[in-house]
Enzyme design. Structure first.
Site, PDB file in Angstrom:
ATOM      1  CD  GLU A 116      18.077   1.073  28.498  1.00 17.55           C
ATOM      2  OE1 GLU A 116      18.664   1.916  27.805  1.00 17.55           O
ATOM      3  OE2 GLU A 116      18.520  -0.073  28.677  1.00 17.55           O
ATOM      4  CE  LYS A 140      24.678  -2.853  32.274  1.00 16.93           C
ATOM      5  NZ  LYS A 140      25.035  -1.481  31.941  1.00 16.93           N
ATOM      6  CG  HIS A 155       0.187 -14.022   7.717  1.00 15.11           C
ATOM      7  ND1 HIS A 155      -0.935 -14.564   7.131  1.00 15.11           N
ATOM      8  CD2 HIS A 155       0.553 -12.972   6.938  1.00 15.11           C
ATOM      9  CE1 HIS A 155      -1.226 -13.880   6.022  1.00 15.11           C
ATOM     10  NE2 HIS A 155      -0.336 -12.909   5.891  1.00 15.11           N
TER      11      HIS A 155
END
Ligand code: F6P
Length: 510
Positions: free
Chosen positions: A320, A470, A351
């Site tokens: 960000e 937004k 793994h």
């Protein structure tokens, strides 16, 4: 190629560079005036140019006696006043004096927040849990961030409403994700208590925010508001009142130790020569890998389960901050900036995605992070497990660097058994994980991000790239209620129609 600083060892020996490379990177840093940018940052100059603000997270960890002025005002007094108010509330809750609607002492704290108002406190509470002692009130602390309500749906039925306190953490107090969760929580309390909204707001909600007006309008009274300032970026805010869950979990003393560790890293960043400066080295190594060696993936690999949330935290801090393609002068740039960053507790990642690190086609730079000692007083089995973890950490960075030559190779080995190596990594060791070293580690990454922003000439303190989403979501909310077939692309129209048709099916089945 390794530097010792206080509680830290930074080992760069497994990077693909020489001393001469480092000298050239220091020249680049000087050319970009890194020294004077560091001074501007600490001095409170408006380094966040697009928003016309300072970025003074470093002031949040200044010791009491030191002063710092912004626009002619000494901000340290305000900082310590707000910490003192937080401390009073923390102690009231921990000592059982804060009561719920029926007089019950608070047992559960739910932090509702997202991004910087969630990731930092969540990570710190997880990392430092062992510092939570019985005299701190044995509070259960939960974190709720997801917009869709799934966390609350699971959590609320397990809580006693009268003994639950919500902290609404939001710098802007306008983030829809957080407000939606806060409204759901309040409805739950109102239903369970059959008390009025004012009483519920007073006994069950605290706001940690930079927007006192919006918090008040939502209903949180002034005495329950903990405030911070617009010169603290959301992703740099765990040192402010956004850190309240941390203080509730580990106590104010340990919270202050975390601030001290970060402050020590600040002083080091400001004063050490580039050659011995941990954040400068970490930042420049990244630039070398990204811009000169063309490596655009970065794995964060803590070999300590307590740091499980560190990768998620750094995803926001780094991507960000520096995920930008416009420079400070508002011009499009022609070089790469922040890489894709992800991670996992190292031994689990072994793994999962280490196959790609060892034999895939992608070059990846890695950070291995591990404390030298752990479980000193906890018995030999656990100590043995820590040693196992260290051995794996060292082995993996060795194998990534050296490939086949890390082992004696069987001459008849098949191609699929072959390890190229040459994947660069940095190892960051702490002596132990304590509130102080944890604070230092996070400040190290904050400053690393700043160093890179200076080299790339981008503003690391704004986030315009998340704003449009937004706005678009707000307009789509209306479309979800009633499709107007307005200004939309055909894919989105299809998704809306499918949702509507499924709703019809489900209401017919009801
Ligand atoms: O959407 C991004 C963002 O603005 C982050 O920068 C911030 O940490 C997060 O949202 C939450 O914002 P707030 O604390 O204002 O609710």
């Amino acid at each position: 190629m390794s530097v010792l600083m206080g509680h830290f060892l930074l080992d760069l020996s497994k990077q693909r560079l020489t001393k001469e490379t480092l000298d050239k990177l220091f020249d680049l840093a000087r050319q970009q005036k890194l020294g004077s940018w560091i001074e501007k940052l600490f001095a409170g100059e408006k380094v966040n140019v697009s928003e016309g603000r300072s970025a003074l997270h470093t002031a949040l960890r200044l010791p009491k006696g030191e002063s710092k002025h912004v626009d002619g005002e000494n901000i340290t007094a305000d900082i310590h006043k707000s910490l003192a108010k937080m401390e009073r509330l923390v102690k009231k809750i921990q000592s059982g004096q804060w009561r719920g609607f029926d007089g019950s002492p608070i047992k559960s704290i739910v932090n509702i927040g997202v991004g910087g108002s969630n990731l930092g406190p969540l990570m710190a509470c997880d990392a430092l849990e062992q510092y939570s002692t019985d005299d701190l009130g044995n509070l259960e602390i939960y974190f709720v961030s997801s917009m869709d309500g799934s966390e609350l749906e699971k959590l609320l039925p397990t809580l006693d409403p009268a003994a639950t306190l919500f902290i609404i953490s939001s710098k802007t107090f306008s983030t829809i994700d957080t407000l939606a969760n806060a409204n759901t929580a309040r409805e739950w309390l109102l239903k369970a208590s059959r008390r009025n909204t004012e009483l519920i707001n007073q006994h069950h909600f605290i706001a940690a925010t930079g927007n006192n007006v919006a918090a008040l309008a939502w209903g949180i009274p002034k005495k329950n508001q903990l405030l911070f300032w617009d010169w603290v970026g959301g992703r740099y805010s765990l040192w402010s009142v956004i850190g309240m869950p941390i203080a509730l979990k580990i106590g104010m003393g340990n919270f202050r130790a975390m601030l001290k560790g970060a402050h020590d890293m600040d002083t080091h960043f400001r004063e050490a020569s580039f050659e011995h400066n941990l954040p400068v080295l970490l930042g420049l190594i990244g630039v070398w890998n990204i811009n000169f060696l063309n490596i655009h993936a970065h794995a964060i690999l803590p070999y300590d389960g307590r740091l499980a949330q560190l990768p998620a935290y750094l995803e926001q801090l780094e991507m960000e901050s520096n995920g930008k393609s416009i420079n400070r002068e508002n011009e499009r740039i022609s070089y790469r900036t922040c890489p894709v960053l992800w991670g996992e507790v190292g031994s689990n990642a072994q793994h999962a995605f280490y196959q790609l690190l060892h034999q895939g086609t992608e070059p990846v730079m890695c950070d291995f992070i591990v404390p030298a000692i752990r479980y000193e007083n906890d018995g030999s089995e656990l100590q043995q497990q820590h040693r196992l973890s260290l051995a794996n950490c060292f082995a993996q960075s060795r194998l990534l660097a050296l490939g086949d030559s890390a082992l004696r190779v069987d001459v008849d080995s098949k191609d699929y058994e072959h390890y190229d190596g040459n994947q660069p990594s940095t190892s960051i060791m702490l002596d132990e994980l304590t509130p102080e070293t944890f604070g230092g580690l996070i400040a190290l990454y904050e400053h690393k991000v700043f160093v890179q922003s200076v080299i790339w000439e981008v503003n690391p303190f704004d986030q315009w790239g998340v704003e449009k989403g937004k706005q678009v979501a707000t307009s789509l909310l209306t479309e979800l209620k009633h499709i107007t077939n307005g200004y939309l692309d055909s894919s989105t129209k299809g998704l809306l129609r499918y949702t509507q048709s499924q709703r019809k099916v489900s209401s017919r089945e009801d």
